[in-house]
Design an enzyme around this catalytic site. Structure first.
Site, PDB file in Angstrom:
ATOM      1  CG  HIS A 119      -2.082  -0.878   1.115  1.00 21.83           C
ATOM      2  ND1 HIS A 119      -3.256  -0.662   1.778  1.00 21.83           N
ATOM      3  CD2 HIS A 119      -2.278  -1.994   0.368  1.00 21.83           C
ATOM      4  CE1 HIS A 119      -4.126  -1.605   1.453  1.00 21.83           C
ATOM      5  NE2 HIS A 119      -3.551  -2.434   0.614  1.00 21.83           N
ATOM      6  CE1 TYR A 127      -0.449   3.105   8.260  1.00 20.23           C
ATOM      7  CE2 TYR A 127      -2.009   4.467   9.476  1.00 20.23           C
ATOM      8  CZ  TYR A 127      -1.700   3.290   8.823  1.00 20.23           C
ATOM      9  OH  TYR A 127      -2.644   2.292   8.739  1.00 20.23           O
ATOM     10  CE1 TYR A 187      -5.896   4.115   8.419  1.00 18.40           C
ATOM     11  CE2 TYR A 187      -6.600   4.164  10.710  1.00 18.40           C
ATOM     12  CZ  TYR A 187      -5.763   3.680   9.732  1.00 18.40           C
ATOM     13  OH  TYR A 187      -4.799   2.759  10.056  1.00 18.40           O
ATOM     14  CE  LYS A 201       3.571   4.089  13.815  1.00 14.83           C
ATOM     15  NZ  LYS A 201       3.748   3.480  12.520  1.00 14.83           N
TER      16      LYS A 201
HETATM   17  P1  RFL Z   1       0.746 -10.869  22.031  1.00 20.67           P
HETATM   18  O1  RFL Z   1       0.450 -11.015  20.584  1.00 20.67           O
HETATM   19  O2  RFL Z   1      -0.379 -10.513  22.940  1.00 20.67           O
HETATM   20  O3  RFL Z   1       1.408 -12.231  22.505  1.00 20.67           O
HETATM   21  C1  RFL Z   1       1.606 -12.556  23.869  1.00 20.67           C
HETATM   22  C2  RFL Z   1       1.552 -14.057  24.019  1.00 20.67           C
HETATM   23  O4  RFL Z   1       1.845 -14.406  25.367  1.00 20.67           O
HETATM   24  C3  RFL Z   1       0.963 -15.453  25.771  1.00 20.67           C
HETATM   25  N1  RFL Z   1       0.875 -15.480  27.240  1.00 20.67           N
HETATM   26  C4  RFL Z   1       1.476 -16.416  28.015  1.00 20.67           C
HETATM   27  N2  RFL Z   1       2.224 -17.493  27.716  1.00 20.67           N
HETATM   28  C5  RFL Z   1       2.656 -18.267  28.735  1.00 20.67           C
HETATM   29  N3  RFL Z   1       2.381 -18.009  30.033  1.00 20.67           N
HETATM   30  C6  RFL Z   1       1.640 -16.946  30.399  1.00 20.67           C
HETATM   31  N4  RFL Z   1       1.364 -16.692  31.668  1.00 20.67           N
HETATM   32  C7  RFL Z   1       1.153 -16.096  29.350  1.00 20.67           C
HETATM   33  N5  RFL Z   1       0.378 -14.962  29.337  1.00 20.67           N
HETATM   34  C8  RFL Z   1       0.232 -14.625  28.056  1.00 20.67           C
HETATM   35  C9  RFL Z   1      -0.335 -15.086  25.073  1.00 20.67           C
HETATM   36  O5  RFL Z   1      -1.233 -16.184  24.959  1.00 20.67           O
HETATM   37  C10 RFL Z   1       0.167 -14.615  23.724  1.00 20.67           C
HETATM   38  O6  RFL Z   1       0.271 -15.665  22.785  1.00 20.67           O
HETATM   39  O7  RFL Z   1       1.892  -9.803  22.290  1.00 20.67           O
HETATM   40  P2  RFL Z   1       3.168  -9.362  21.391  1.00 20.67           P
HETATM   41  O8  RFL Z   1       3.916 -10.559  20.906  1.00 20.67           O
HETATM   42  O9  RFL Z   1       3.857  -8.328  22.189  1.00 20.67           O
HETATM   43  O10 RFL Z   1       2.526  -8.701  20.078  1.00 20.67           O
HETATM   44  C11 RFL Z   1       1.836  -7.483  20.140  1.00 20.67           C
HETATM   45  C12 RFL Z   1       0.727  -7.434  19.082  1.00 20.67           C
HETATM   46  O11 RFL Z   1      -0.055  -8.611  19.178  1.00 20.67           O
HETATM   47  C13 RFL Z   1      -0.177  -6.188  19.222  1.00 20.67           C
HETATM   48  O12 RFL Z   1       0.566  -5.061  19.592  1.00 20.67           O
HETATM   49  C14 RFL Z   1      -0.916  -5.861  17.905  1.00 20.67           C
HETATM   50  O13 RFL Z   1      -1.812  -6.866  17.552  1.00 20.67           O
HETATM   51  C15 RFL Z   1      -1.670  -4.518  18.032  1.00 20.67           C
HETATM   52  N6  RFL Z   1      -2.490  -4.202  16.859  1.00 20.67           N
HETATM   53  C16 RFL Z   1      -1.925  -3.688  15.710  1.00 20.67           C
HETATM   54  N7  RFL Z   1      -0.593  -3.508  15.629  1.00 20.67           N
HETATM   55  C17 RFL Z   1      -0.033  -3.070  14.465  1.00 20.67           C
HETATM   56  O14 RFL Z   1       1.185  -2.903  14.414  1.00 20.67           O
HETATM   57  N8  RFL Z   1      -0.782  -2.801  13.335  1.00 20.67           N
HETATM   58  C18 RFL Z   1      -2.118  -2.957  13.330  1.00 20.67           C
HETATM   59  O15 RFL Z   1      -2.733  -2.781  12.288  1.00 20.67           O
HETATM   60  C19 RFL Z   1      -2.746  -3.380  14.558  1.00 20.67           C
HETATM   61  N9  RFL Z   1      -4.073  -3.562  14.619  1.00 20.67           N
HETATM   62  C20 RFL Z   1      -3.865  -4.434  16.901  1.00 20.67           C
HETATM   63  C21 RFL Z   1      -4.643  -4.082  15.750  1.00 20.67           C
HETATM   64  C22 RFL Z   1      -4.476  -4.994  18.019  1.00 20.67           C
HETATM   65  C23 RFL Z   1      -5.832  -5.181  18.014  1.00 20.67           C
HETATM   66  N10 RFL Z   1      -6.386  -5.785  19.157  1.00 20.67           N
HETATM   67  C24 RFL Z   1      -7.286  -6.875  19.120  1.00 20.67           C
HETATM   68  C25 RFL Z   1      -5.808  -5.485  20.451  1.00 20.67           C
HETATM   69  C26 RFL Z   1      -6.002  -4.269  15.746  1.00 20.67           C
HETATM   70  C27 RFL Z   1      -6.618  -4.790  16.878  1.00 20.67           C
HETATM   71  C28 RFL Z   1      -8.112  -4.902  16.833  1.00 20.67           C
HETATM   72  C1  PHB Z   2      -6.161  -4.057  10.451  1.00 18.80           C
HETATM   73  O1  PHB Z   2      -6.051  -4.346   9.249  1.00 18.80           O
HETATM   74  O2  PHB Z   2      -6.576  -4.877  11.280  1.00 18.80           O
HETATM   75  C2  PHB Z   2      -5.798  -2.710  10.916  1.00 18.80           C
HETATM   76  C3  PHB Z   2      -5.248  -1.801  10.023  1.00 18.80           C
HETATM   77  C4  PHB Z   2      -4.926  -0.512  10.460  1.00 18.80           C
HETATM   78  C5  PHB Z   2      -5.168  -0.157  11.764  1.00 18.80           C
HETATM   79  C6  PHB Z   2      -5.694  -1.066  12.653  1.00 18.80           C
HETATM   80  C7  PHB Z   2      -6.031  -2.348  12.227  1.00 18.80           C
HETATM   81  O3  PHB Z   2      -4.876   1.111  12.160  1.00 18.80           O
END
Ligand code: RFL
Ligand code: PHB
Length: 398
Positions: free
Chosen positions: A74, A392, A202, A297
């Site tokens: 993108h 971004y 957005y 992020k």
């Molecule tokens: P995770 O992915 O939460 O992984 C942590 C892991 O630790 C395990 N765990 C344990 N294991 C053993 N013993 C325990 N006691 C434990 N407690 C927990 C968990 O089961 C899990 O598998 O953290 P990590 O690796 O730091 O990764 C971070 C990312 O997952 C998170 O920041 C992103 O998903 C945030 N996020 C986005 N980030 C982006 O860069 N771009 C995006 O477009 C974006 N969109 C999003 C998002 C997060 C979202 N949600 C649901 C919070 C969109 C959404 C909707």
């Molecule tokens: C996504 O594709 O899940 C997504 C993309 C951009 C965002 C958050 C989530 O800012």
């Protein structure tokens, strides 16, 4: 059972899995424990946008083949408000940087498959994960494996990559916590319908924020702002599409609908815990900080943390020098706070704040007028657009 490794890693999210690969490539062995099943980790719907730096790192370590084949490149985003839709072109504003839309689920699948193929020690479905002796040079990671066998792993260092609800952060005795809980949440869906847009939209709207993202040429990912106490059961597919049509609607453009295969509600918060290290326990990714998803992020910050951490641990454990480990927290926190600022900026500019969060309706009106003024500035001033695009698209990895 008592065993030994150089680095104990808690969590098979992007942070923990990538750290295990980065360490292995530099000859450092590790044991990773995860309390969920492999299938659960591979299906958890989350992020979708990878910065250029994250993409390059995955390619460099030989884990980017499928991402290069299937990821969507993108060159910007659309900002929609006040009946207008504007494209912000990142390459022309940032000296050529683009984004890759490749789901976190796919990154996690690639990392797990490559880790198992390379013989990494990965334990899924563990319980009773705990850390102790983190003030010594031999911290211990203990857990009970899927067969009920209790393990004590003597480590040189432990990486807490266990997300926001993990056990690592609470093991650090004195943390400085900064936090903001937003008065809204995101309801996210996956729908089996080709995206109605070439790039992410957005949308600021009087009915609340909405966003159109995607997972592939066949699957769309969409979000709407909802109240934080909404129940997913109260959101029928019809109601969700109705709100998406209302908020994303634009003259001459059609939002195609399709079957919804997944829906969930995520609260919106910012959280930073400092320092990110105590003794031989290092926090990385969501274990140390959370950003609201509006700036895309979270995943990219997790990648940046573990790149810094892998270098610091190699230096400590292979070369016997503590300088990078000592600087770990400070090195990461500069980027963390920049991302925290940007995520707050995007969130504040694009969401409708409930009237109850202001002292009077006139104050709510004031905030909304400021949002439109800010959006207008971003789409009409190259300086303002460049600021958004640089943040971004992300900064070079450390
Ligand atoms: P995770 O992915 O939460 O992984 C942590 C892991 O630790 C395990 N765990 C344990 N294991 C053993 N013993 C325990 N006691 C434990 N407690 C927990 C968990 O089961 C899990 O598998 O953290 P990590 O690796 O730091 O990764 C971070 C990312 O997952 C998170 O920041 C992103 O998903 C945030 N996020 C986005 N980030 C982006 O860069 N771009 C995006 O477009 C974006 N969109 C999003 C998002 C997060 C979202 N949600 C649901 C919070 C969109 C959404 C909707
Ligand atoms: C996504 O594709 O899940 C997504 C993309 C951009 C965002 C958050 C989530 O800012």
């Amino acid at each position: 059972m008592r065993t030994r490794t150089q680095v104990g890693i808690i969590g098979a999210g992007p942070a923990g899995l990538l750290l295990q690969h980065l360490l292995a490539q530099q000859g450092v062995d590790s044991v990773l424990v995860e309390n969920r099943s492999r299938e659960y980790c591979e299906k958890r719907q989350r992020a979708g946008v990878l910065e250029h730096g994250s993409v390059e790192l995955l390619k460099e370590i030989g884990l980017g083949d499928r991402m290069v084949r299937e990821g969507l490149t993108h060159s910007g985003i659309y900002l929609q408000f006040d009946g207008e839709r504007h494209h912000i072109d990142f390459p022309s504003l940032t000296g050529g940087r683009t984004l890759t839309v490749y789901a976190q689920t796919e990154v996690v699948k690639d990392l797990i498959a490559a880790g198992l193929a390379a013989g990494h020690q990965l334990h899924f479905e563990v319980s009773e994960t705990a850390v102790r002796d983190i003030d010594t040079e031999r911290p211990v990671l203990s857990f009970v494996d899927a067969d009920g066998v209790a393990h004590e792993v003597e480590c040189d260092a432990i990486a807490g990559c266990d997300g926001f609800h993990g056990v690592s952060r609470p093991a650090i005795p004195s943390l400085r916590v900064s936090e903001r809980t937003y008065p809204f949440a995101w309801l996210g869906i996956l729908a089996t319908v080709p995206p109605s847009t070439d790039e992410l939209i957005y949308a600021h709207s009087p009915h609340g924020f909405a966003m159109h993202s995607m997972r592939s040429t066949e699957v769309s990912r969409l979000y709407i702002q909802v109240d934080p106490d909404e129940k997913i059961e109260d959101w029928s597919d019809e109601r969700i599409w109705e709100q998406l049509q209302l908020r994303l609607g634009h003259p001459g453009w059609t939002l195609s609908e399709g079957p919804i295969t997944e829906k969930s509600i995520t609260p919106m918060r910012s959280f930073v815990a400092e320092p990110m290290r105590h003794g031989r326990l290092f926090l990385a990714g969501d274990a140390a900080h959370i950003v609201p998803p509006t700036g895309a992020k979270g995943l990219n910050l997790a990648v940046a943390d573990v790149k810094v951490l892998a270098n610091a641990l190699v230096r400590l454990l292979v070369e016997g020098k503590a300088d990078l480990a000592d600087a770990y927290s400070e090195t990461c926190l500069t980027r963390v706070w920049r991302s925290t600022w940007f995520s707050w900026f995007m969130t504040s500019m694009l969401h409708r704040f409930p009237v109850e969060s202001f002292a009077s309706p006139a104050e709510a009106e004031f905030q909304e007028r400021l949002q439109i003024a800010q959006l207008r500035q971003v789409v009409s001033s190259t300086a303002a657009a460049t600021n958004l695009a640089e943040n971004y698209a992300g900064w070079p990895l450390p």
